[in-house]
Design an enzyme around this catalytic site. Sequence first.
Site, PDB file in Angstrom:
ATOM      1  N   CYS A 158       0.846  -1.200   0.000  1.00  0.00           N
ATOM      2  CA  CYS A 158       0.000   0.000   0.000  1.00  0.00           C
ATOM      3  C   CYS A 158       0.879   1.247   0.000  1.00  0.00           C
ATOM      4  CB  CYS A 158      -0.905   0.039   1.228  1.00  0.00           C
ATOM      5  SG  CYS A 158      -2.044  -1.344   1.398  1.00  0.00           S
ATOM      6  N   LYS A 159       1.866   1.235   0.866  1.00  0.00           N
ATOM      7  CA  LYS A 159       2.752   2.392   0.987  1.00  0.00           C
ATOM      8  C   LYS A 159       3.561   2.606  -0.292  1.00  0.00           C
ATOM      9  CE  LYS A 159       4.423   1.183   5.162  1.00  0.00           C
ATOM     10  NZ  LYS A 159       5.075   1.307   6.468  1.00  0.00           N
TER      11      LYS A 159
END
Length: 196
Positions: free
Chosen positions: A94-95
Amino acid sequence: MKTKRMIVVVAVIFLVVMIGASLLYRQFGASQAAGQLAGTGADHSDGPEPSASQEPVYAPDFTVYDQEGNSVSLSDYAGKPVVLNFWASWCPPCKSEMPDFHAAYEELGQEVQFLMVNATDGSRETVDTAAGFIQEQGYTFPVFYDTQSEASIAYGAYSLPMTFFINGEGHVAAYARGAIGEDTLRKGIEMIHPGT
Protein backbone atom coordinates in the site's frame (compact mmCIF):
# COMPACT_ATOMS: atom_id res chain seq x y z
CA MET A 1 -20.05 -21.96 28.23
CA LYS A 2 -17.90 -18.99 27.28
CA THR A 3 -16.02 -21.11 24.73
CA LYS A 4 -19.27 -22.29 23.12
CA ARG A 5 -20.48 -18.72 22.83
CA MET A 6 -17.20 -17.69 21.18
CA ILE A 7 -17.46 -20.59 18.71
CA VAL A 8 -21.02 -19.56 17.82
CA VAL A 9 -19.96 -15.92 17.33
CA VAL A 10 -17.02 -16.94 15.12
CA ALA A 11 -19.27 -19.28 13.11
CA VAL A 12 -21.84 -16.51 12.54
CA ILE A 13 -19.12 -14.06 11.46
CA PHE A 14 -17.67 -16.67 9.12
CA LEU A 15 -21.11 -17.33 7.63
CA VAL A 16 -21.75 -13.61 7.06
CA VAL A 17 -18.34 -13.21 5.40
CA MET A 18 -18.95 -16.23 3.16
CA ILE A 19 -22.38 -14.96 2.08
CA GLY A 20 -20.90 -11.52 1.37
CA ALA A 21 -18.03 -13.07 -0.59
CA SER A 22 -20.50 -15.14 -2.60
CA LEU A 23 -22.56 -12.08 -3.49
CA LEU A 24 -19.44 -10.14 -4.42
CA TYR A 25 -18.20 -13.00 -6.56
CA ARG A 26 -21.44 -12.93 -8.49
CA GLN A 27 -21.25 -9.17 -8.90
CA PHE A 28 -17.52 -8.63 -9.48
CA GLY A 29 -15.90 -12.00 -10.09
CA ALA A 30 -18.24 -13.38 -12.69
CA SER A 31 -18.21 -10.20 -14.76
CA GLN A 32 -14.55 -9.43 -14.02
CA ALA A 33 -15.76 -5.91 -13.32
CA ALA A 34 -15.64 -5.16 -17.05
CA GLY A 35 -11.95 -5.93 -17.17
CA GLN A 36 -9.47 -6.53 -14.37
CA LEU A 37 -6.42 -4.29 -14.47
CA ALA A 38 -3.87 -6.26 -12.51
CA GLY A 39 -4.36 -9.54 -10.73
CA THR A 40 -0.80 -9.84 -9.49
CA GLY A 41 -0.08 -6.27 -8.55
CA ALA A 42 2.45 -6.00 -11.36
CA ASP A 43 2.37 -2.91 -13.55
CA HIS A 44 1.41 -4.17 -17.00
CA SER A 45 2.42 -2.49 -20.23
CA ASP A 46 -0.81 -3.42 -22.01
CA GLY A 47 -3.86 -1.44 -21.01
CA PRO A 48 -7.11 -2.99 -19.84
CA GLU A 49 -9.86 -3.44 -22.38
CA PRO A 50 -13.42 -2.83 -21.23
CA SER A 51 -15.87 -5.44 -22.41
CA ALA A 52 -18.71 -4.00 -24.48
CA SER A 53 -20.64 -7.28 -24.34
CA GLN A 54 -20.95 -7.41 -20.56
CA GLU A 55 -23.58 -5.71 -18.48
CA PRO A 56 -22.25 -2.70 -16.54
CA VAL A 57 -21.43 -3.45 -12.92
CA TYR A 58 -22.74 -0.79 -10.56
CA ALA A 59 -20.39 0.25 -7.79
CA PRO A 60 -21.98 -0.55 -4.42
CA ASP A 61 -22.58 2.49 -2.24
CA PHE A 62 -21.00 2.66 1.22
CA THR A 63 -20.39 5.07 4.06
CA VAL A 64 -16.98 5.86 5.54
CA TYR A 65 -15.79 8.70 7.79
CA ASP A 66 -13.35 11.57 7.50
CA GLN A 67 -10.85 12.35 10.26
CA GLU A 68 -13.41 14.53 12.07
CA GLY A 69 -15.95 11.69 12.09
CA ASN A 70 -18.21 13.13 9.36
CA SER A 71 -19.86 10.49 7.20
CA VAL A 72 -19.08 10.36 3.50
CA SER A 73 -20.74 8.07 0.96
CA LEU A 74 -19.68 7.02 -2.51
CA SER A 75 -23.03 8.34 -3.75
CA ASP A 76 -21.93 11.84 -2.65
CA TYR A 77 -19.73 11.84 -5.76
CA ALA A 78 -22.39 10.73 -8.27
CA GLY A 79 -21.57 11.93 -11.78
CA LYS A 80 -17.83 12.19 -11.13
CA PRO A 81 -15.20 9.54 -11.96
CA VAL A 82 -13.79 7.96 -8.81
CA VAL A 83 -10.54 6.19 -7.97
CA LEU A 84 -11.31 4.07 -4.91
CA ASN A 85 -8.26 2.68 -3.11
CA PHE A 86 -8.27 0.45 -0.03
CA TRP A 87 -5.09 0.66 2.05
CA ALA A 88 -3.53 0.45 5.52
CA SER A 89 -0.41 2.03 7.01
CA TRP A 90 0.95 -1.38 8.09
CA CYS A 91 0.81 -2.63 4.47
CA PRO A 92 4.15 -2.25 2.58
CA PRO A 93 2.57 -2.68 -0.91
CA CYS A 94 0.00 0.00 0.00
CA LYS A 95 2.75 2.39 0.99
CA SER A 96 4.73 1.65 -2.19
CA GLU A 97 1.93 2.80 -4.50
CA MET A 98 0.90 5.92 -2.57
CA PRO A 99 3.41 8.33 -4.17
CA ASP A 100 1.85 7.55 -7.59
CA PHE A 101 -1.66 8.08 -6.22
CA HIS A 102 -0.57 11.36 -4.65
CA ALA A 103 0.99 12.60 -7.91
CA ALA A 104 -2.15 11.65 -9.87
CA TYR A 105 -4.33 13.37 -7.26
CA GLU A 106 -2.30 16.57 -7.42
CA GLU A 107 -2.64 16.60 -11.20
CA LEU A 108 -6.24 15.41 -11.61
CA GLY A 109 -7.91 15.95 -8.22
CA GLN A 110 -10.32 18.54 -9.61
CA GLU A 111 -11.52 16.21 -12.38
CA VAL A 112 -11.35 12.79 -10.70
CA GLN A 113 -12.42 12.06 -7.13
CA PHE A 114 -9.83 10.08 -5.16
CA LEU A 115 -11.21 8.10 -2.22
CA MET A 116 -8.32 6.66 -0.24
CA VAL A 117 -10.19 4.35 2.14
CA ASN A 118 -8.23 3.16 5.15
CA ALA A 119 -9.06 -0.31 6.49
CA THR A 120 -9.50 0.95 10.05
CA ASP A 121 -10.10 -2.12 12.18
CA GLY A 122 -9.48 -0.39 15.53
CA SER A 123 -6.63 -2.69 16.56
CA ARG A 124 -4.05 -3.23 13.85
CA GLU A 125 -5.04 0.09 12.27
CA THR A 126 -6.60 3.09 13.99
CA VAL A 127 -7.62 6.52 12.77
CA ASP A 128 -4.65 7.96 14.69
CA THR A 129 -2.03 5.61 13.20
CA ALA A 130 -3.38 6.08 9.67
CA ALA A 131 -3.70 9.87 9.99
CA GLY A 132 -0.21 10.04 11.49
CA PHE A 133 1.22 8.14 8.54
CA ILE A 134 -0.55 10.40 6.01
CA GLN A 135 0.64 13.54 7.79
CA GLU A 136 4.20 12.24 8.11
CA GLN A 137 4.34 11.50 4.37
CA GLY A 138 2.79 14.85 3.42
CA TYR A 139 -0.02 13.32 1.33
CA THR A 140 -2.89 15.67 0.58
CA PHE A 141 -5.40 13.35 -1.11
CA PRO A 142 -8.69 12.77 0.73
CA VAL A 143 -8.45 9.95 3.27
CA PHE A 144 -11.48 8.23 4.74
CA TYR A 145 -11.74 5.65 7.49
CA ASP A 146 -13.72 2.43 7.12
CA THR A 147 -14.29 2.02 10.86
CA GLN A 148 -17.36 -0.19 10.36
CA SER A 149 -15.79 -2.23 7.50
CA GLU A 150 -18.81 -1.32 5.37
CA ALA A 151 -16.78 -0.37 2.29
CA SER A 152 -14.34 -3.27 2.67
CA ILE A 153 -17.19 -5.78 2.85
CA ALA A 154 -19.08 -4.16 -0.06
CA TYR A 155 -16.01 -4.46 -2.30
CA GLY A 156 -14.47 -7.65 -0.93
CA ALA A 157 -11.30 -5.77 0.01
CA TYR A 158 -9.88 -8.48 2.25
CA SER A 159 -6.37 -8.23 0.86
CA LEU A 160 -4.67 -4.87 0.54
CA PRO A 161 -4.16 -2.79 -1.46
CA MET A 162 -7.09 -2.93 -3.82
CA THR A 163 -8.16 -0.25 -6.30
CA PHE A 164 -11.42 0.28 -8.19
CA PHE A 165 -11.97 2.66 -11.09
CA ILE A 166 -15.58 3.91 -11.17
CA ASN A 167 -16.90 6.03 -14.03
CA GLY A 168 -19.28 8.99 -13.77
CA GLU A 169 -22.27 6.72 -14.39
CA GLY A 170 -21.42 4.75 -11.26
CA HIS A 171 -20.11 1.64 -13.04
CA VAL A 172 -16.94 -0.21 -12.07
CA ALA A 173 -14.80 0.04 -15.20
CA ALA A 174 -11.88 -1.98 -13.80
CA TYR A 175 -10.15 -2.98 -10.61
CA ALA A 176 -6.74 -4.11 -9.45
CA ARG A 177 -5.66 -6.38 -6.61
CA GLY A 178 -2.25 -5.63 -5.15
CA ALA A 179 0.01 -2.64 -5.59
CA ILE A 180 -0.11 -0.90 -8.94
CA GLY A 181 2.42 1.39 -10.56
CA GLU A 182 1.97 4.70 -12.30
CA ASP A 183 1.28 3.19 -15.74
CA THR A 184 -1.54 0.97 -14.49
CA LEU A 185 -3.00 3.80 -12.40
CA ARG A 186 -3.00 6.06 -15.47
CA LYS A 187 -4.63 3.37 -17.61
CA GLY A 188 -7.37 2.91 -15.04
CA ILE A 189 -7.98 6.65 -14.84
CA GLU A 190 -8.11 6.86 -18.65
CA MET A 191 -10.91 4.25 -18.58
CA ILE A 192 -13.08 6.44 -16.35
CA HIS A 193 -11.92 9.85 -17.55
CA PRO A 194 -10.86 9.67 -21.21
CA GLY A 195 -8.34 12.19 -22.41
CA THR A 196 -6.27 12.31 -19.20
